[in-house]
Design a protein around this motif. Structure first.
Motif, short mmCIF file in Angstrom:
data_model
loop_
_atom_site.label_atom_id
_atom_site.label_comp_id
_atom_site.label_asym_id
_atom_site.label_seq_id
_atom_site.Cartn_x
_atom_site.Cartn_y
_atom_site.Cartn_z
N GLN A 410 10.55 1.69 8.96
CA GLN A 410 10.33 0.58 8.04
C GLN A 410 8.83 0.37 7.79
O GLN A 410 8.41 0.09 6.66
N GLN A 411 8.04 0.48 8.84
CA GLN A 411 6.60 0.31 8.66
C GLN A 411 6.01 1.41 7.77
O GLN A 411 5.11 1.14 6.97
N VAL A 412 6.52 2.63 7.89
CA VAL A 412 6.04 3.72 7.03
C VAL A 412 6.39 3.43 5.58
O VAL A 412 5.53 3.55 4.68
N GLN A 413 7.65 3.05 5.33
CA GLN A 413 8.03 2.77 3.94
C GLN A 413 7.24 1.61 3.38
O GLN A 413 6.83 1.62 2.22
N MET A 414 7.00 0.59 4.20
CA MET A 414 6.19 -0.55 3.76
C MET A 414 4.78 -0.10 3.41
O MET A 414 4.20 -0.51 2.40
N GLY A 415 4.21 0.78 4.27
CA GLY A 415 2.88 1.30 3.99
C GLY A 415 2.83 2.09 2.70
O GLY A 415 1.85 2.00 1.94
N PHE A 416 3.88 2.85 2.42
CA PHE A 416 3.92 3.62 1.18
C PHE A 416 4.05 2.71 -0.04
O PHE A 416 3.45 2.98 -1.08
N PHE A 417 4.83 1.64 0.09
CA PHE A 417 4.90 0.68 -1.02
C PHE A 417 3.52 0.08 -1.27
O PHE A 417 3.08 -0.05 -2.42
N ALA A 418 2.82 -0.28 -0.21
CA ALA A 418 1.47 -0.83 -0.36
C ALA A 418 0.54 0.19 -1.00
O ALA A 418 -0.24 -0.13 -1.91
N LEU A 419 0.62 1.42 -0.56
CA LEU A 419 -0.24 2.47 -1.10
C LEU A 419 0.05 2.75 -2.57
O LEU A 419 -0.84 3.18 -3.32
N SER A 420 1.28 2.50 -3.00
CA SER A 420 1.59 2.75 -4.41
C SER A 420 0.73 1.88 -5.32
O SER A 420 0.36 2.31 -6.42
N HIS A 421 0.37 0.68 -4.89
CA HIS A 421 -0.53 -0.16 -5.68
C HIS A 421 -1.99 0.20 -5.44
O HIS A 421 -2.82 0.08 -6.35
N LEU A 422 -2.30 0.63 -4.24
CA LEU A 422 -3.69 1.00 -3.94
C LEU A 422 -4.10 2.29 -4.65
O LEU A 422 -5.26 2.46 -5.04
N LEU A 423 -3.13 3.19 -4.85
CA LEU A 423 -3.41 4.45 -5.54
C LEU A 423 -3.28 4.33 -7.06
O LEU A 423 -3.77 5.18 -7.80
N ASP A 424 -2.61 3.28 -7.51
CA ASP A 424 -2.35 3.07 -8.94
C ASP A 424 -3.52 2.27 -9.54
O ASP A 424 -3.48 1.05 -9.66
N LEU A 425 -4.59 2.96 -9.90
CA LEU A 425 -5.81 2.29 -10.33
C LEU A 425 -5.64 1.55 -11.65
O LEU A 425 -6.41 0.62 -11.95
N LYS A 426 -4.67 1.92 -12.45
CA LYS A 426 -4.42 1.24 -13.73
C LYS A 426 -3.35 0.16 -13.61
O LYS A 426 -3.01 -0.49 -14.60
N ASP A 427 -2.81 -0.03 -12.41
CA ASP A 427 -1.75 -1.02 -12.17
C ASP A 427 -0.56 -0.82 -13.12
O ASP A 427 0.04 -1.79 -13.60
N ALA A 428 -0.23 0.43 -13.39
CA ALA A 428 0.84 0.73 -14.33
C ALA A 428 2.18 0.15 -13.88
O ALA A 428 2.92 -0.42 -14.69
N TYR A 429 2.48 0.30 -12.59
CA TYR A 429 3.77 -0.19 -12.09
C TYR A 429 3.84 -1.71 -12.19
O TYR A 429 4.84 -2.28 -12.65
N LYS A 430 2.78 -2.38 -11.78
CA LYS A 430 2.77 -3.84 -11.81
C LYS A 430 2.91 -4.36 -13.24
O LYS A 430 3.68 -5.30 -13.50
N HIS A 431 2.21 -3.74 -14.16
CA HIS A 431 2.31 -4.17 -15.57
C HIS A 431 3.71 -3.90 -16.12
O HIS A 431 4.22 -4.66 -16.95
N LEU A 432 4.35 -2.85 -15.64
CA LEU A 432 5.70 -2.53 -16.12
C LEU A 432 6.70 -3.59 -15.65
O LEU A 432 7.54 -4.03 -16.44
N THR A 433 6.61 -4.00 -14.39
CA THR A 433 7.54 -5.04 -13.92
C THR A 433 7.30 -6.36 -14.64
O THR A 433 8.25 -7.07 -14.97
N MET A 434 6.04 -6.68 -14.91
CA MET A 434 5.75 -7.89 -15.69
C MET A 434 6.35 -7.80 -17.09
O MET A 434 6.92 -8.77 -17.61
N LYS A 435 6.23 -6.62 -17.70
CA LYS A 435 6.77 -6.41 -19.04
C LYS A 435 8.27 -6.58 -19.06
O LYS A 435 8.85 -7.15 -20.00
N ILE A 436 8.94 -6.09 -18.02
CA ILE A 436 10.40 -6.18 -17.95
C ILE A 436 10.87 -7.63 -17.96
O ILE A 436 11.71 -8.03 -18.76
N VAL A 437 10.31 -8.45 -17.06
CA VAL A 437 10.80 -9.83 -16.96
C VAL A 437 10.40 -10.64 -18.20
O VAL A 437 11.17 -11.51 -18.65
N ARG A 438 9.26 -10.34 -18.79
CA ARG A 438 8.87 -11.08 -20.00
C ARG A 438 9.72 -10.68 -21.20
O ARG A 438 10.01 -11.51 -22.06
#
Length: 613
Positions: A410-438
């Motif tokens: 669980q700690q490894v998967q949590m770390g990978f989820f965290a890294l997905s935002h740290l490696l995503d310099l354009k915040d593409a995933y975060k902007h996509l989830t915002m776009k979905i709910v809006r």
């Protein structure tokens, strides 16, 4: 002499669930009430060939793919590593450390193009180049942990994973602008476990006592209200209400200064908030945040617990942990952003210099002796044990502290989820989830046929909370509001939607919001479903409006004397108009409705015959 004129009330179509039954069910948690509504909606689905639309729970219907692909690819490498040590087909050894980073690079060179390849390479490089980790120490921690062949060491958090999670919280909860110092982290089994551990350790360490006064920012996640009333706690609650209104009378779901000022009360030992809020999904704005910062100076012993699970849905979000770090216990769950409720991944964060540790050090001597005895088997200097480490021990009744901690996979998967935002310099995933709910918000409002509320940069739109009574007053005035409160329970609208349309929404009043408010999740249905929900909500509301209009016409208009009638009883007339019992009135209404329906059916053939003539 009392009037003998008939009392006339028009009602919306009858439901399977009577008003008295609704009144009983209102006592349940909205999550339990939701299950009852689901049953009604399923019945509707079978009889009316309609698809049930359950916008009740907040479980998102998306998942983050890259960190999961990388997790499973790393699992393949870890199994190869285990077989390097010992391979008896159905049994293997434990992954070795020396040279493992180079072997991972060779492994990845053979898996170019595989799902997870780019991300896993990024994980390796982030640890080595950005964090300065020893390559073998970093990769062995991941490899050995994903296999799950050891207890968590240290129990609170893995050494490298804690630093990755810290970077994530600084980026997403502090908008990249952290306070001085660092935070200590405790990965846990989701946000729910975090809250249980926090309340337990606050009690165990004398920072809270049974019957103490705490503040709750409302509306809020219902269990936080319910926890406070449990026998063990029996807290006195001071409500901090998000009852700020716009000029047009609609909610903006912010907190007036007068509400936040309640926290100056020194009797309040703890304040709990969900930020952004649940259900409104509105974060503290800068004015509210500054007021909280100022009042902490007046009440420096106040402990703030903030659940920031929806923070990534608000642009440039800043948690209380960023503004008042020394007083704040931050709870963050990965479940909503990454679509991983089943993984049970959360983290507790406290600043290295915090109010909890200071207050424990200031406890009376009797309390200190008690606590030294409690934690004495763990350390030779129990009085120096940090609050967060006490929490880890308390999570396993202290005696089992050596086997505490979140499971390593669980700690490894949590770390990978965290890294997905740290490696995503354009915040593409975060902007996509915002776009979905809006986008789903826009669809809902199209179905409702009303203008969107004014833009609020602090609103995350993971949920929507709509207040039926605000709409009723704006559209039809106090007369319609009085009609609704006199004749229906606040949850009647939810039952009508479930029974008639197969739509499941949640009772906003159960979250500490206005009694006639409704929570709609924008996270868990297909985009097109939200326009349908809006349409069904309009149809249900129209039933009430038409019934009310008919009542007004029958009482005073040109059609007086027609429609559904409830005649006053002889006893009522003799008593000068005293009210009959509620049950007798409901029975009379039911009979009148049935009589009116029969008359309408009889009249229909006659009208058709007249039309043909």
């Amino acid at each position: 002499m009392a009037s003998t004129a008939p009392l006339t009330i028009s009602l919306a179509s009858a439901l399977k669930t009577t008003r008295s039954r609704q009144r009983d069910l209102e006592q349940l948690s909205p999550f339990e009430l939701k299950d009852y509504l689901i049953t009604l909606a399923k019945d509707n689905q079978q009889t009316a060939a309609l698809t049930m639309l359950n916008a009740g729970r907040g479980n998102p219907n998306w998942i983050a793919t890259e960190p999961r692909d990388a997790f499973f690819l790393l699992g393949q490498f870890a199994m190869k590593e285990a077989r390097r040590v010992r391979d008896e087909v159905i049994l293997a050894g434990m992954p070795p450390k020396k040279g493992c980073a180079d072997r991972l690079r060779k492994f990845l060179s053979k898996h170019k193009g595989d799902d997870g390849y780019d991300f896993l390479l990024g994980v390796l490089e982030y640890g080595v180049k950005i964090k300065g980790f020893d390559p073998d120490a970093w990769i062995h921690e991941l490899t050995d942990s994903i296999i799950g062949d050891n207890y968590p060491v240290p129990p609170r958090a893995l050494v490298h994973i804690e630093q990755i999670l810290h970077d994530y919280l600084i980026k997403e909860m502090c908008d990249g602008r952290p306070p001085k110092g660092k935070f200590d982290l405790f990965p846990v089994e989701g946000g729910t476990a975090a809250m249980c551990y926090i309340f337990d350790s606050l009690m165990q360490n004398g920072l809270l006592k049974q019957g103490d006064t705490i503040a709750l920012f409302l509306p809020t996640f219902t269990p936080y209200i319910e926890i406070a009333h449990l026998e063990r706690f029996q807290f006195k609650i001071v409500a901090i209400n998000a009852d700020s209104l716009r000029a047009d009378g609609t909610h903006d779901w912010h907190y007036p200064a007068s509400e936040i000022a309640k926290l100056e009360n020194p009797r309040i030992k703890l304040a709990v908030t969900v930020n952004p809020s649940n259900p409104p999904s509105v974060a503290f704005n800068p004015v509210e945040m500054k007021q909280i910062v100022r009042l902490i100076r007046k009440n420096p012993d106040l402990v703030l617990v903030t659940d920031d699970v929806y923070g990534t849905f608000v642009p440039n979000f800043r948690s209380l942990m960023a503004e008042v770090p020394h007083n704040t216990i931050c709870v963050y769950s990965f479940s909503k952003n990454f679509g991983c409720t089943g993984w049970r991944l959360g983290v507790i964060a406290t600043h290295e210099t915090n109010t909890m540790d200071r207050r424990i050090a200031e406890l009376p001597a009797s309390w200190k002796r008690r606590l030294n005895k409690r934690y004495g088997a763990m350390t030779m200097e129990p009085e120096k044990l940090k609050f967060i480490d006490r929490m880890v021990a308390d999570s396993r009744n202290v005696a089992l502290n050596h086997t505490a901690g979140l499971s390593l996979p669980q700690q490894v998967q949590m770390g990978f989820f965290a890294l997905s935002h740290l490696l995503d310099l354009k915040d593409a995933y975060k902007h996509l989830t915002m776009k979905i709910v809006r986008g789903r918000r826009d669809a809902l409002w199209r179905g409702l046929g009303i203008p969107l509320p004014p833009e609020d940069p602090m609103r995350g739109w993971y949920y929507v909370e709509l207040d039926f009574m605000v709409w009723a007053k704006i559209m039809y005035g106090d007369g319609f509001c009085k009609y609704m409160t006199s004749n229906y329970e606040p949850v009647d609208f939810l039952f009508r939607l479930a029974e008639k349309s197969g739509v499941v929404l949640m009772d906003g009043g159960g979250f500490g919001g206005p009694p006639w408010s409704i929570r709609i999740s924008l996270a868990n249905l297909d985009d097109g479903d939200y326009a349908k929900i809006g349409k069904y909500m309009v149809e249900a509301a129209t039933e009430y409006v038409e019934a009310w209009k008919h009542s007004e016409l029958v009482r005073s208009g040109p059609t007086a004397g027609k429609g559904q009638k409830v005649k006053a009883s002889a006893a009522k007339r003799a008593a000068g108009g005293r009210k009959t019992s509620a049950s007798a009135a409901r029975k009379a209404v039911k009979q009148a409705v049935e009589k009116a329906d029969t008359a309408a059916k009889s009249a229909k053939p006659a009208r058709k015959a007249a039309a043909r003539k």
